[in-house]
Every structure is written in structure tokens, then in C-alpha cells.
Design a protein around this motif. Structure first.
Motif, short mmCIF file in Angstrom:
data_model
loop_
_atom_site.label_atom_id
_atom_site.label_comp_id
_atom_site.label_asym_id
_atom_site.label_seq_id
_atom_site.Cartn_x
_atom_site.Cartn_y
_atom_site.Cartn_z
N PHE A 3 0.88 -1.11 -0.01
CA PHE A 3 0.10 -0.06 -0.18
C PHE A 3 0.86 1.49 -0.02
CE2 PHE A 3 -2.83 3.23 1.94
CZ PHE A 3 -3.69 3.00 1.15
N TYR A 4 0.45 2.34 -0.80
CA TYR A 4 1.32 3.56 -0.91
C TYR A 4 0.51 4.75 -0.83
CZ TYR A 4 4.33 -0.25 -2.92
OH TYR A 4 5.20 -1.60 -2.95
N ARG A 5 1.10 5.75 -0.72
CA ARG A 5 0.64 7.02 -0.64
C ARG A 5 1.55 7.87 -1.90
NH1 ARG A 5 0.19 8.98 5.07
NH2 ARG A 5 0.66 11.00 4.03
N GLY A 6 0.80 8.65 -2.37
CA GLY A 6 1.75 9.85 -3.35
C GLY A 6 0.81 10.42 -4.15
N GLY A 7 1.34 10.70 -5.42
CA GLY A 7 0.85 11.48 -6.42
C GLY A 7 1.33 11.62 -7.77
N GLU A 8 0.84 12.29 -8.78
CA GLU A 8 1.32 12.45 -10.11
C GLU A 8 2.41 13.71 -10.05
OE1 GLU A 8 -0.25 13.45 -14.48
OE2 GLU A 8 -1.70 13.26 -12.84
N LEU A 9 3.40 13.08 -10.74
CA LEU A 9 4.62 13.85 -10.86
C LEU A 9 4.24 14.70 -12.01
CD1 LEU A 9 7.57 11.33 -10.55
CD2 LEU A 9 6.60 12.97 -8.78
N SER A 10 4.63 16.01 -11.92
CA SER A 10 4.51 16.96 -13.05
C SER A 10 5.91 17.02 -13.87
CB SER A 10 4.46 18.47 -12.60
OG SER A 10 4.26 19.36 -13.53
#
Length: 98
Positions: free
Chosen positions: A87-94
Motif C-alpha cells: 500500500f502506498y501514498r503519493g501523487g502524480e509527478l509534473s
């Protein structure tokens, strides 16, 4: 950055078992709290990676503890050689142009 909650599972599949595995792998209903899901197959059809996005860690944990998910895992078991998950947390890289 918008934060996402992501569950990633990679399974190595027995040779020639991909079609049977795929039938067992798909959930019978849409899990509550799952926003999106993606599946990626290796060229030889012996490895499958599933990536699912959730509205919270609790929603993912609730699905993983559900009877429906337990039944799905039992149905997949005859076709799976190895399984890794996290399970991971993160976001889209720009990405910007240089």
C-alpha cells in the motif's frame, strides 16, 4: 500535489494459466471506495500487476478484509506462483520540458 492511496499487487502466474487467472481475478462487484483500477501484463503472460486507487486507506483495508475479496483470492490461488503487494501514498509527478 493531490495525494492518492494506491494498492499494488504483482503476481507471477503459472505458465498457460493467464485466461483462467483473469476470470478468477476480476471482482464480482465494484469495491466500495475504489476510485480506479489498472492491470498490466508482462509480454509472456506470466506476471500481472494490478494498481488500484482508493479514497482512503480504510476503504482499501475494508475491501481486503471482506468475504468477497477472500473468495476472490481463493479462486486465484490455483494459478498463482508468487505474490507481492503493498500500500502506498503519493501523487502524480509534473513533468516539465527542459
Amino acid at each position: 500535489m493531490d495525494e492518492h492511496f494506491v494498492w499494488v499487487t504483482t503476481r507471477r502466474i503459472k505458465p498457460g494459466a493467464l485466461e483462467d487467472f483473469e476470470r478468477a481475478w476480476r471482482p464480482s462487484s465494484h469495491p466500495h471506495g475504489m476510485l480506479r483500477a489498472f492491470a498490466y501484463w508482462s509480454e509472456d503472460g506470466q506476471e500481472v500487476t494490478g494498481v488500484s486507487f482508493w479514497d482512503s486507506r480504510q476503504a482499501c483495508d475494508s475491501w481486503r478484509a471482506s468475504d468477497a475479496e477472500k473468495q476472490r483470492r481463493v479462486a486465484m490461488a490455483p494459478y498463482v506462483v508468487e505474490e507481492r503487494e503493498g500500500f502506498y501514498r503519493g501523487g502524480e509527478l509534473s513533468l516539465s520540458s527542459v
